[in-house]
Design a protein around this motif. Structure first.
Motif, PDB file in Angstrom:
ATOM      1  N   LEU A 280       0.841  -1.192   0.000  1.00 36.57           N
ATOM      2  CA  LEU A 280       0.000   0.000   0.000  1.00 36.57           C
ATOM      3  C   LEU A 280       0.877   1.242   0.000  1.00 36.57           C
ATOM      4  N   ARG A 281       0.348   2.293  -0.569  1.00 30.61           N
ATOM      5  CA  ARG A 281       1.060   3.561  -0.531  1.00 30.61           C
ATOM      6  C   ARG A 281       1.228   4.005   0.912  1.00 30.61           C
ATOM      7  N   TYR A 282       2.269   4.753   1.179  1.00 30.92           N
ATOM      8  CA  TYR A 282       2.497   5.184   2.545  1.00 30.92           C
ATOM      9  C   TYR A 282       2.856   6.664   2.584  1.00 30.92           C
ATOM     10  N   CYS A 283       2.706   7.220   3.757  1.00 31.92           N
ATOM     11  CA  CYS A 283       3.141   8.586   4.027  1.00 31.92           C
ATOM     12  C   CYS A 283       4.304   8.510   5.004  1.00 31.92           C
ATOM     13  N   LYS A 284       5.294   9.332   4.770  1.00 35.17           N
ATOM     14  CA  LYS A 284       6.433   9.384   5.673  1.00 35.17           C
ATOM     15  C   LYS A 284       6.155  10.436   6.737  1.00 35.17           C
ATOM     16  N   LEU A 285       6.322  10.019   7.995  1.00 36.52           N
ATOM     17  CA  LEU A 285       6.046  10.953   9.083  1.00 36.52           C
ATOM     18  C   LEU A 285       7.104  12.047   9.125  1.00 36.52           C
ATOM     19  N   PRO A 286       6.706  13.309   9.079  1.00 35.26           N
ATOM     20  CA  PRO A 286       7.693  14.390   9.247  1.00 35.26           C
ATOM     21  C   PRO A 286       8.289  14.311  10.647  1.00 35.26           C
ATOM     22  N   ASP A 308       4.244   4.269  19.916  1.00 36.00           N
ATOM     23  CA  ASP A 308       4.945   5.128  18.972  1.00 36.00           C
ATOM     24  C   ASP A 308       4.655   4.663  17.549  1.00 36.00           C
ATOM     25  N   CYS A 309       4.620   5.607  16.628  1.00 35.15           N
ATOM     26  CA  CYS A 309       4.304   5.293  15.231  1.00 35.15           C
ATOM     27  C   CYS A 309       5.566   4.940  14.462  1.00 35.15           C
ATOM     28  N   PRO A 310       5.470   4.019  13.489  1.00 37.42           N
ATOM     29  CA  PRO A 310       6.614   3.773  12.602  1.00 37.42           C
ATOM     30  C   PRO A 310       6.825   4.970  11.689  1.00 37.42           C
ATOM     31  N   GLU A 311       7.966   4.998  11.031  1.00 36.07           N
ATOM     32  CA  GLU A 311       8.279   6.136  10.159  1.00 36.07           C
ATOM     33  C   GLU A 311       7.416   6.136   8.904  1.00 36.07           C
ATOM     34  N   GLN A 312       7.067   4.939   8.408  1.00 36.30           N
ATOM     35  CA  GLN A 312       6.242   4.827   7.213  1.00 36.30           C
ATOM     36  C   GLN A 312       4.835   4.389   7.610  1.00 36.30           C
ATOM     37  N   ILE A 313       3.857   5.205   7.281  1.00 34.08           N
ATOM     38  CA  ILE A 313       2.471   4.964   7.683  1.00 34.08           C
ATOM     39  C   ILE A 313       1.659   4.547   6.462  1.00 34.08           C
ATOM     40  N   PRO A 314       1.030   3.353   6.466  1.00 32.94           N
ATOM     41  CA  PRO A 314       0.247   2.903   5.307  1.00 32.94           C
ATOM     42  C   PRO A 314      -0.928   3.831   5.014  1.00 32.94           C
ATOM     43  N   ASP A 315      -1.326   3.845   3.746  1.00 36.21           N
ATOM     44  CA  ASP A 315      -2.453   4.649   3.305  1.00 36.21           C
ATOM     45  C   ASP A 315      -3.698   4.292   4.116  1.00 36.21           C
ATOM     46  N   GLY A 316      -4.450   5.324   4.473  1.00 38.24           N
ATOM     47  CA  GLY A 316      -5.687   5.104   5.219  1.00 38.24           C
ATOM     48  C   GLY A 316      -5.500   5.062   6.719  1.00 38.24           C
ATOM     49  N   THR A 317      -4.274   5.244   7.205  1.00 39.87           N
ATOM     50  CA  THR A 317      -3.997   5.184   8.637  1.00 39.87           C
ATOM     51  C   THR A 317      -4.085   6.581   9.254  1.00 39.87           C
ATOM     52  N   THR A 318      -4.562   6.634  10.483  1.00 43.75           N
ATOM     53  CA  THR A 318      -4.661   7.879  11.226  1.00 43.75           C
ATOM     54  C   THR A 318      -3.620   7.893  12.342  1.00 43.75           C
ATOM     55  N   VAL A 319      -2.913   9.000  12.472  1.00 48.41           N
ATOM     56  CA  VAL A 319      -1.959   9.171  13.571  1.00 48.41           C
ATOM     57  C   VAL A 319      -2.358  10.401  14.371  1.00 48.41           C
ATOM     58  N   TYR A 320      -1.881  10.436  15.601  1.00 49.83           N
ATOM     59  CA  TYR A 320      -2.278  11.491  16.516  1.00 49.83           C
ATOM     60  C   TYR A 320      -1.045  12.269  16.955  1.00 49.83           C
ATOM     61  N   ARG A 338      -4.339  12.056   8.748  1.00 51.85           N
ATOM     62  CA  ARG A 338      -4.680  10.839   8.032  1.00 51.85           C
ATOM     63  C   ARG A 338      -3.896  10.780   6.727  1.00 51.85           C
ATOM     64  N   CYS A 339      -3.328   9.608   6.461  1.00 56.09           N
ATOM     65  CA  CYS A 339      -2.577   9.393   5.218  1.00 56.09           C
ATOM     66  C   CYS A 339      -3.565   9.008   4.117  1.00 56.09           C
ATOM     67  N   GLU A 340      -3.629   9.821   3.063  1.00 51.06           N
ATOM     68  CA  GLU A 340      -4.541   9.575   1.950  1.00 51.06           C
ATOM     69  C   GLU A 340      -3.783   9.739   0.636  1.00 51.06           C
ATOM     70  N   ASN A 341      -3.725   8.661  -0.135  1.00 49.08           N
ATOM     71  CA  ASN A 341      -3.052   8.669  -1.441  1.00 49.08           C
ATOM     72  C   ASN A 341      -1.605   9.140  -1.347  1.00 49.08           C
ATOM     73  N   GLY A 342      -0.945   8.715  -0.278  1.00 48.31           N
ATOM     74  CA  GLY A 342       0.468   9.020  -0.138  1.00 48.31           C
ATOM     75  C   GLY A 342       0.778  10.395   0.411  1.00 48.31           C
ATOM     76  N   THR A 343      -0.234  11.161   0.811  1.00 52.61           N
ATOM     77  CA  THR A 343       0.008  12.489   1.384  1.00 52.61           C
ATOM     78  C   THR A 343      -0.838  12.650   2.641  1.00 52.61           C
ATOM     79  N   TRP A 344      -0.395  13.561   3.506  1.00 59.08           N
ATOM     80  CA  TRP A 344      -1.142  13.831   4.742  1.00 59.08           C
ATOM     81  C   TRP A 344      -2.237  14.855   4.472  1.00 59.08           C
ATOM     82  N   ASP A 345      -3.361  14.679   5.132  1.00 59.96           N
ATOM     83  CA  ASP A 345      -4.472  15.609   4.928  1.00 59.96           C
ATOM     84  C   ASP A 345      -4.278  16.923   5.682  1.00 59.96           C
ATOM     85  N   ARG A 346      -3.313  16.957   6.598  1.00 61.51           N
ATOM     86  CA  ARG A 346      -2.984  18.206   7.300  1.00 61.51           C
ATOM     87  C   ARG A 346      -1.568  18.101   7.857  1.00 61.51           C
TER      88      ARG A 346
END
Length: 619
Positions: A280-286, A308-320, A338-346
């Motif tokens: 799955l596509r992932y977002c990299k945590l800044p 703790d969150c991993p550095e690579q977050i699968p698409d559709g995952t929510t982090v806090y 939330r990671c959506e299509n490889g980018t963060w929504d905020r």
């Protein structure tokens, strides 16, 4: 009993209907599937299974097909459009249109080798290959460059697969196996398995009923995951559809994709250890010192996040996200990301908790009776000069790589000194370099020193006496090292700089006895109006009160002196239930009595507001 009778009647009706359906004749332009369904005759051997049982796309049915020049021949015999080859989509039921060497840009192993005859088994002609050595997928090198001859020579079977043999040319009268290998002309239905996949002895091809056997459980390699691949226990490549008694798969994903599931699976006698993973596509945590993230340990990401969150977050995952307290805070509530299509929504914004006094700790009684506390002003830094690290001036942290100080600290004989001569030390309580009682000290060289263009030192009475120091190493904000607040609002500045307003300043400067203070001294200084300042200071000192200066101090024995230059005078403002200190002035000049400083005079400070453009340009 009545219910059982009704069920039996329904089952009998369904069986009879199925038999009648199977006996239903197909039209001349239709093909009958093995299950009795009729499909258009044009769908036969077109690469797509139109029969649910796949009987319209089999090797016995399609093997003698002749394809047009603008068509591609699937290994088992079906014909598809030539343009569909190597388009990353499976258009042949055996996927041979995507496994041919051309799709892998593999031109070194494109043809099988030249003709040779062994026990009536002929091998098709191809390129000259006396110097070519056949290499298996697992690295094994065969003694002779043979492949696609129906006989498995590689231990991993990679010399007899669709991936290797899809474009092999079997010159008549050689028998072409379903995977593309070439067997001797009389291989079909002679009772001997001459093709590695046994396609020369298939029941449909030979039109005979074979004795019933109990098939042995085998592991069939699955299709590659979308946006990923796998290798077989150390092999560089694998071949979907290959069969093994046991096998280990190691999965990997394309760039920008992450594995969801286990990246290593093993199969023994048809039983897989786990479900096949996905890519799955992932977002990299800044990453930043100012914030951290929490994830939920459950698939249900609505649960309270605890890990703790991993550095690579699968698409559709929510982090806090949350700010690292007490050093950083957020002016607004931090919403989940939330990671959506490889980018963060905020994105996350946490700002340094500027201007907050340090927690009182380690009280030290000074000679003057003023109690100083470790980290009382966590934005105050010491500036050292030369290889012997002589304490030279002070400064104020306004950013993790920017310190504000006085320009005259770095000026000599009409020119700016090299930044290589100076070092900045934060979280210092003791003046001496490397004092054993100092803890949590952060040290950085200076990359660049900037002063206003008009600054000329004593030649212009120290007008524009302000400097910005860019550090080589970023300071890490902690409880001991924090920035001061800075604000250029004119009305806010006027409210803070008024008569009876009291600010804080610190230093290790020379005392009235002519000795440096070994311990940092913090003092409160009141703002002094311009008329009162000009009245109280000596006549010869008035020339140094340039238009960008203001006065502060007492005439009761508390003042700044030599080596206190550059220290910041800060004033408090109450915000959100607590006090924050804002930088208003930089210690510039003070009146000297004889060879020592006078503690009974007022100090001048460079007014930071008057240098707004200079400061903001570099911040």
């Amino acid at each position: 009993p009545n219910g059982a009778t009704e069920r039996n009647r329904v089952v009998s009706t369904c069986v009879l209907a199925q038999r009648r359906y199977r006996k239903k004749p197909c039209r001349k332009d239709e093909f009958r599937c093995k299950n009795g369904v009729c499909v258009p005759l044009t769908s036969q051997c077109d690469g797509k299974a139109d029969c649910r049982d796949g009987s319209d796309e089999t090797f016995p049915l399609c093997r003698n097909n002749t394809c047009e020049i603008d068509q591609f021949r699937c290994t088992y015999g079906a014909c598809i459009k030539l343009s569909l080859r190597c388009d990353d989509k499976q258009d042949c039921v055996d996927n041979s249109d995507e496994l041919v060497p051309l799709c892998r840009n593999d031109f070194t192993d494109f043809h099988i080798c030249e003709e040779r005859i062994i026990e009536e088994r002929q091998y098709s002609p191809a390129v000259e290959c006396r110097s070519l050595r056949q290499t298996c997928d697992d690295g094994q090198v065969l003694k002779e460059p043979i492949r696609c001859d129906g006989h498995v020579d590689c231990k991993d079977g990679s010399d007899e697969t669709v991936a290797r043999c899809a474009e092999a040319e079997c010159v008549p009268p050689l028998f072409r196996c379903a995977y593309g290998g070439c067997a001797h002309p009389r291989a079909a239905c002679d009772g001997v398995r001459d093709c590695a996949d046994g396609s020369d002895e298939m029941q449909d091809l030979c039109d005979r009923i074979l004795p019933p056997t109990t098939p042995k459980p085998i592991c069939v390699l699955p299709a590659y995951p979308e946006n990923g691949r796998y290798t077989l226990g150390g092999l560089t490549t694998g071949a979907p559809g290959q069969m093994f008694p046991s096998v280990v798969l190691k999965y990997s994903c394309n760039p920008q994709y992450v594995i969801v599931g286990s990246n290593t699976l093993f199969c023994y006698r048809g039983q897989w250890s786990q479900d096949f993973p996905e890519c799955l596509r992932y977002c990299k945590l800044p990453k930043h010192d100012s914030f951290e993230y929490r994830c939920s340990s459950s698939v249900d990401d609505t649960l309270e996040p605890t890990i703790d969150c991993p550095e690579q977050i699968p698409d559709g995952t929510t982090v806090y996200p949350r700010c690292r307290q007490p050093v950083y805070y957020s002016p607004a509530d931090l919403l989940p990301m939330r990671c959506e299509n490889g980018t963060w929504d905020r994105t996350v914004t946490c700002v340094p908790d500027c201007g907050r006094l340090g927690d009182p700790a380690d009280p030290l009684l000074l000679g003057s009776g003023r109690e100083a506390r470790r980290n009382e002003l966590p934005w105050h830094v010491a500036i050292y000069k030369g290889s012997k690290h002589e304490q030279w001036c002070s400064g104020t942290i306004v950013k993790n790589n920017i310190v504000i100080s006085a320009a005259h600290c770095f000026w000599s004989r009409g020119e700016l000194l090299s930044p290589a001569n100076f070092v900045v030390a934060a979280s210092k309580l003791y003046r001496s370099w490397g004092h054993p009682n100092d803890t949590n000290v952060q040290i950085s060289d200076i990359r660049e020193i900037r002063v206003p263009d008009r600054f000329q030192g004593s030649a212009t009475n120290y007008q524009d006496d302000i400097a910005l120091l860019t550090l080589v190493s970023n300071l890490v904000y902690t409880q001991h090292v924090k920035p001061v607040c800075i604000n250029f609002d004119y009305e806010f500045d006027s409210r803070q700089l008024k008569v009876f307003s009291v600010g804080k300043v610190a230093g290790w400067g020379v005392t009235e006895q002519g000795q440096f203070s070994e311990v940092l001294r913090v003092t409160d200084m009141p703002y002094v109006s311009v008329p009162d300042c000009m009245t109280d200071i000596p006549e010869k000192y008035k020339a140094y009160m340039t238009g960008d200066k203001f006065c502060a101090g007492y005439k009761n024995g508390i003042a700044l002196c030599l080596r206190d230059s550059g220290g910041g005078l800060t004033f408090p403002a109450r915000e959100r239930g607590s006090y924050r200190y804002y930088l208003r002035g930089v210690a510039s000049t003070a009146f000297h009595a004889n060879t020592y400083c006078s503690n009974n005079t007022i100090t001048s400070f460079t007014h930071v507001l008057t240098h707004q453009l200079f400061v903001q340009e570099y911040l």
